[in-house]
Write a protein that holds these residues in place. Structure first.
Motif, PDB file in Angstrom:
ATOM      1  N   LYS A 104       0.839  -1.203   0.000  1.00 27.10           N
ATOM      2  CA  LYS A 104       0.000   0.000   0.000  1.00 27.10           C
ATOM      3  C   LYS A 104       0.871   1.250   0.000  1.00 27.10           C
ATOM      4  O   LYS A 104       0.531   2.243  -0.621  1.00 27.10           O
ATOM      5  N   VAL A 105       1.996   1.168   0.742  1.00 26.18           N
ATOM      6  CA  VAL A 105       2.931   2.298   0.737  1.00 26.18           C
ATOM      7  C   VAL A 105       3.376   2.585  -0.695  1.00 26.18           C
ATOM      8  O   VAL A 105       3.529   3.731  -1.098  1.00 26.18           O
ATOM      9  N   ARG A 106       3.536   1.515  -1.472  1.00 22.47           N
ATOM     10  CA  ARG A 106       3.986   1.673  -2.856  1.00 22.47           C
ATOM     11  C   ARG A 106       2.858   2.036  -3.809  1.00 22.47           C
ATOM     12  O   ARG A 106       3.042   2.069  -5.023  1.00 22.47           O
ATOM     13  N   ARG A 107       1.690   2.272  -3.251  1.00 25.88           N
ATOM     14  CA  ARG A 107       0.514   2.713  -4.021  1.00 25.88           C
ATOM     15  C   ARG A 107       0.173   1.769  -5.170  1.00 25.88           C
ATOM     16  O   ARG A 107      -0.143   2.195  -6.281  1.00 25.88           O
ATOM     17  N   LEU A 108       0.253   0.474  -4.891  1.00 20.49           N
ATOM     18  CA  LEU A 108      -0.169  -0.490  -5.906  1.00 20.49           C
ATOM     19  C   LEU A 108      -1.691  -0.545  -5.926  1.00 20.49           C
ATOM     20  O   LEU A 108      -2.353  -0.219  -4.941  1.00 20.49           O
ATOM     21  N   GLY A 109      -2.251  -0.966  -7.055  1.00 20.79           N
ATOM     22  CA  GLY A 109      -3.702  -1.076  -7.176  1.00 20.79           C
ATOM     23  C   GLY A 109      -4.238  -2.143  -6.235  1.00 20.79           C
ATOM     24  O   GLY A 109      -3.513  -3.039  -5.810  1.00 20.79           O
ATOM     25  N   LYS A 110      -5.534  -2.014  -5.911  1.00 18.71           N
ATOM     26  CA  LYS A 110      -6.166  -2.931  -4.968  1.00 18.71           C
ATOM     27  C   LYS A 110      -6.001  -4.386  -5.401  1.00 18.71           C
ATOM     28  O   LYS A 110      -5.679  -5.259  -4.608  1.00 18.71           O
ATOM     29  N   ALA A 111      -6.247  -4.622  -6.694  1.00 16.44           N
ATOM     30  CA  ALA A 111      -6.203  -5.990  -7.208  1.00 16.44           C
ATOM     31  C   ALA A 111      -4.799  -6.556  -7.072  1.00 16.44           C
ATOM     32  O   ALA A 111      -4.614  -7.707  -6.657  1.00 16.44           O
ATOM     33  N   GLU A 112      -3.801  -5.716  -7.380  1.00 18.20           N
ATOM     34  CA  GLU A 112      -2.437  -6.218  -7.311  1.00 18.20           C
ATOM     35  C   GLU A 112      -2.006  -6.469  -5.873  1.00 18.20           C
ATOM     36  O   GLU A 112      -1.313  -7.454  -5.582  1.00 18.20           O
ATOM     37  N   VAL A 113      -2.442  -5.570  -4.962  1.00 17.35           N
ATOM     38  CA  VAL A 113      -2.131  -5.777  -3.549  1.00 17.35           C
ATOM     39  C   VAL A 113      -2.702  -7.116  -3.092  1.00 17.35           C
ATOM     40  O   VAL A 113      -2.000  -7.948  -2.510  1.00 17.35           O
ATOM     41  N   ALA A 114      -3.994  -7.349  -3.426  1.00 13.08           N
ATOM     42  CA  ALA A 114      -4.645  -8.589  -2.997  1.00 13.08           C
ATOM     43  C   ALA A 114      -3.923  -9.804  -3.568  1.00 13.08           C
ATOM     44  O   ALA A 114      -3.700 -10.805  -2.873  1.00 13.08           O
ATOM     45  N   GLU A 115      -3.521  -9.686  -4.816  1.00 14.66           N
ATOM     46  CA  GLU A 115      -2.864 -10.814  -5.468  1.00 14.66           C
ATOM     47  C   GLU A 115      -1.513 -11.119  -4.809  1.00 14.66           C
ATOM     48  O   GLU A 115      -1.193 -12.282  -4.529  1.00 14.66           O
ATOM     49  N   ARG A 116      -0.768 -10.056  -4.541  1.00 18.68           N
ATOM     50  CA  ARG A 116       0.557 -10.285  -3.974  1.00 18.68           C
ATOM     51  C   ARG A 116       0.503 -10.694  -2.510  1.00 18.68           C
ATOM     52  O   ARG A 116       1.374 -11.415  -2.030  1.00 18.68           O
ATOM     53  N   VAL A 117      -0.527 -10.229  -1.789  1.00 16.37           N
ATOM     54  CA  VAL A 117      -0.703 -10.684  -0.402  1.00 16.37           C
ATOM     55  C   VAL A 117      -0.994 -12.183  -0.402  1.00 16.37           C
ATOM     56  O   VAL A 117      -0.395 -12.953   0.355  1.00 16.37           O
ATOM     57  N   GLY A 118      -1.906 -12.595  -1.310  1.00 18.58           N
ATOM     58  CA  GLY A 118      -2.243 -14.010  -1.412  1.00 18.58           C
ATOM     59  C   GLY A 118      -1.028 -14.854  -1.757  1.00 18.58           C
ATOM     60  O   GLY A 118      -0.782 -15.904  -1.167  1.00 18.58           O
ATOM     61  N   GLU A 119      -0.260 -14.338  -2.681  1.00 23.03           N
ATOM     62  CA  GLU A 119       0.956 -15.026  -3.130  1.00 23.03           C
ATOM     63  C   GLU A 119       1.954 -15.191  -1.974  1.00 23.03           C
ATOM     64  O   GLU A 119       2.479 -16.292  -1.738  1.00 23.03           O
ATOM     65  N   ALA A 120       2.152 -14.103  -1.223  1.00 22.18           N
ATOM     66  CA  ALA A 120       3.114 -14.146  -0.119  1.00 22.18           C
ATOM     67  C   ALA A 120       2.636 -15.087   0.984  1.00 22.18           C
ATOM     68  O   ALA A 120       3.436 -15.821   1.572  1.00 22.18           O
ATOM     69  N   LEU A 121       1.328 -15.065   1.260  1.00 19.49           N
ATOM     70  CA  LEU A 121       0.814 -15.936   2.319  1.00 19.49           C
ATOM     71  C   LEU A 121       0.841 -17.401   1.888  1.00 19.49           C
ATOM     72  O   LEU A 121       1.047 -18.291   2.708  1.00 19.49           O
TER      73      LEU A 121
END
Lengths: 386, 288
Positions: A104-121
């Motif tokens: 979020k600090v990097r101002r990524l789009g909502k969809a990309e944030v969700a995708e990368r959070v899922g990926e990391a988890l």
């Protein structure tokens, strides 16, 4: 990028009020490697990590990451991941929000944030815990969230500051495997600070052994274990018995009555050698000495440690030699108890020469680690024969 | 030793305090409560019996209920001001390493508590009077022509009460901020958040327990404060505490004073309990 590594650290010094905590000549970290910084507390390893992360301002030197000099950059502009011993998860955010923080600090789009959070988890097998709060997780789970959070921003380097030290022994072993698996899968460069030699040896591609603000030796785990460059490395890793003495006319090192055959030593010179506790055998006191090497002594202390016995033998000259005897089970080959006279034996090939032609006991301290390594490995062109 | 006897032994440790509070706080409070229900004669002297007329007056006469409302708003205003002013000071204090400087700063912060409220308030009277320091500076610098009427003004009351109660906000805030794990700030920074973002997203939310504690303490104290607003604002300042004081010292209507006191106490207890409880629930939901 000819010759330049992924992370290049040169002439780095740090300290407070004149006390020099860190005094590093050079450290080059390769892309995709798992490098451990190993040393006792107070050796400067955490200061080194904090310099790289940007929390400690070095008094001199520079740190270059992928060609960019980051020495003067604040921590939030370095793009590094940091995992703490106490996890340091934000307690007021869910697991998913913790992982999303840097995105979020990097101002990524909502969809990309969700995708990368899922990926990391998914990477740390915690995708079912996204909605939990850190307090509802176990220590191991919290540390996995912390790793996911640090990796989600795809850092150039992941720094880990004693990340397993707060976990119990069983979990620590599991996390070790998991950490290595993650590192192999995603290939992120990891710098792992620890005081635990077993962790460092089993996890790393390379280990940098630090002492008193300097790197004593940098090498693969088997190099630093089998061919320690300095007395400190030999004693810190594997707690080797370090023996120092004069070489006899027969070419044996006489360390106060303990005779060590070490092949190429020059008669009359002083030398320092090390022998690993697990490489020493305990023989009957009456057994004849085949080559004249070894030492007689009395067992002073014997302790059972599950897979092995720890035995301390006092020699006639008052030295204490530690010996580790693998347990064979059934009690048939248990080492003799306290008070028993024994003979210590070892193979010449197990003797590690730390220093030949030693001038003073700490002669090789602070020298160039690479040179010291050469010396120890018996490849030094001008240190050899007469 | 059984669990029950152990529990009673624990009770023994607090017995002196229980006796002290019962004799000197609870008993007078109950007597005051009884007084608030006593009818009065023509000279406002309390008579035996039971009446709700004093509470009726408190709730219907603007002189009283207006004062309660004014007190409530003033206490909220003072609590907000105290927290806003205390936060930077507490942040500074909590961020310092333990040492001489921090000790000195902390002593400076709590030093107002070492002098009497009356003394501190007279300090304000001296500062704010017609030829006081503030007026002389304002006139001397040419900002105003005539000395301003600073005493007996509402802003003067708010400022002086805020000053008196400020340490009560700084202390819990310093504790809350000092207890924050420094690694959380570092984690936030390595994730790319600068100092401002780290402060807003990590420091402020995690210091809210201290904010709420400080605000509640200041609020409760501001609800009952009367000496400072009386000396700075005068007896006409419509605060409940001053109205109680007035009823006792000039009107001699003790039962009404008691009824007003209890109305004030109930409002204070209700609002602090509701606010504190709501925060506890929110906190539990937040941290899981």
């Amino acid at each position: 990028m000819s010759g330049a590594g992924h992370v290049e650290i040169d002439d780095l010094t740090a300290g407070y009020d004149g006390a020099r905590i860190l005094d590093l000549d050079h450290l080059s970290i390769h892309r995709g490697e798992f490098l451990s910084i190993l040393g006792p507390s107070g050796c400067g390893k955490t200061t080194l990590l904090n310099c790289v992360a940007g929390f400690v301002e070095p008094t001199g030197g520079r740190i270059v990451i992928d060609g960019d000099d980051v020495t003067a950059l604040p921590p939030y502009r370095r793009g590094l991941g940091l995992v703490f011993q106490n996890y340091a998860l934000f307690p007021h955010m869910t697991v998913a929000d913790n992982v999303a923080y840097g995105l979020k600090v990097r101002r990524l789009g909502k969809a990309e944030v969700a995708e990368r959070v899922g990926e990391a988890l998914r990477l740390v097998n915690l995708e079912d815990f996204a909605g939990r709060r850190p307090r509802q997780l176990s220590g191991g789970q919290q540390q996995r969230v912390a790793i996911a959070r640090a990796l989600a921003i795809r850092p150039a380097v992941l720094l880990l500051d004693e990340p397993l030290s707060n976990l119990d022994a069983k979990l620590r072993r599991e996390m070790r495997v998991e950490l290595r698996t993650i590192q192999r899968r995603i290939g992120t460069t990891m710098v792992f600070v620890t005081h635990d030699q077993e962790e460092a040896l089993s996890l790393s591609d390379r280990v940098a052994v630090m002492n008193a603000g300097r790197i004593e030796q940098l090498g693969t785990p088997d190099e630093v274990y089998r061919r320690p460059a300095t007395r400190f490395v030999a004693q810190f890793i594997g707690a080797a018995n370090v023996l120092e003495g004069t070489v006899t006319a027969a070419g044996l090192l006489d360390a106060g009555g303990i005779l060590v055959g070490a092949g190429t030593l020059r008669p009359g010179s002083r030398a320092v050698v090390a022998i690993r506790p697990e490489r020493i055998r305990l023989d009957d006191a009456a057994a004849p000495a085949a080559d004249g090497t070894g030492a007689g002594g009395t067992v002073g202390y014997r302790a059972f440690a599950g897979d092995a016995w720890h035995v301390e033998v006092h020699t006639a000259s008052g030295r204490t030699i530690t010996v580790q005897v693998a347990d064979t089970g059934g009690g048939v080959a248990d080492p003799p108890g306290a008070g028993t006279a024994v003979t210590l034996r070892w193979d010449p090939s197990d003797v590690i020469i730390l220093d030949r032609d030693a001038r003073d006991p700490d002669g090789d301290r602070g020298g160039d680690p690479a040179q010291a390594a050469h010396r120890a490995a018996d490849r030094d062109p001008d240190g050899g024969g007469p | 030793m059984t669990r029950a006897t152990r529990r009673w032994r624990g009770a023994g440790y607090v017995l002196p305090l229980v006796v002290f509070l019962t004799a000197l706080f609870l008993v007078p409070l109950v007597q005051l409560l009884r007084l608030s229900f006593n009818p009065v004669d023509a000279y406002n002297a309390a008579l035996p019996g039971f009446t709700l007329s004093h509470y009726g007056r408190v709730l219907t006469e603007p002189y009283f209920y207006g004062a309660l409302l004014h007190t409530l708003l003033t206490a909220v205003l003072v609590a907000v001001l105290c927290v806003l002013l205390a936060y930077p000071a507490a942040y500074l204090l909590a961020g310092r390493r333990p040492g001489t400087l921090r000790t000195v700063l902390f002593v400076i912060v709590i030093s107002p508590l070492l002098t009497s409220v009356v003394v501190r308030t007279y300090g304000w009277v001296v500062l704010l009077s017609g030829n006081g320091v503030v007026n002389r500076v304002l006139v001397g610098s040419g900002l105003i022509d005539q000395p301003a009427q600073l005493l007996t003004s509402y802003p003067a009351v708010v400022v002086s009460v805020t000053h008196v109660l400020l340490p009560f906000a700084i202390i819990p805030l310093t504790t809350a901020l000092g207890g924050l794990d420094h690694n959380l700030h570092r984690a936030s920074q390595t994730l790319g958040a600068g100092p401002v973002r780290t402060f807003l997203r990590v420091t402020v939310p995690l210091s809210l327990p201290g904010v709420v504690t400080g605000a509640l303490i200041v609020f409760a104290l501001a609800m009952g404060i009367y000496i400072t607003p009386l000396l700075v604002g005068g007896v006409t300042e419509p605060l409940a505490g001053i109205r109680v004081y007035d009823q006792v010292t000039t009107v001699f209507d003790y039962p009404v004073a008691a009824a007003l006191s209890f109305a004030l106490l109930v409002i204070t207890l209700l609002s602090t309990t509701l606010l504190g409880g709501a925060f506890r629930i929110w906190e539990r939901r937040l941290y899981g």
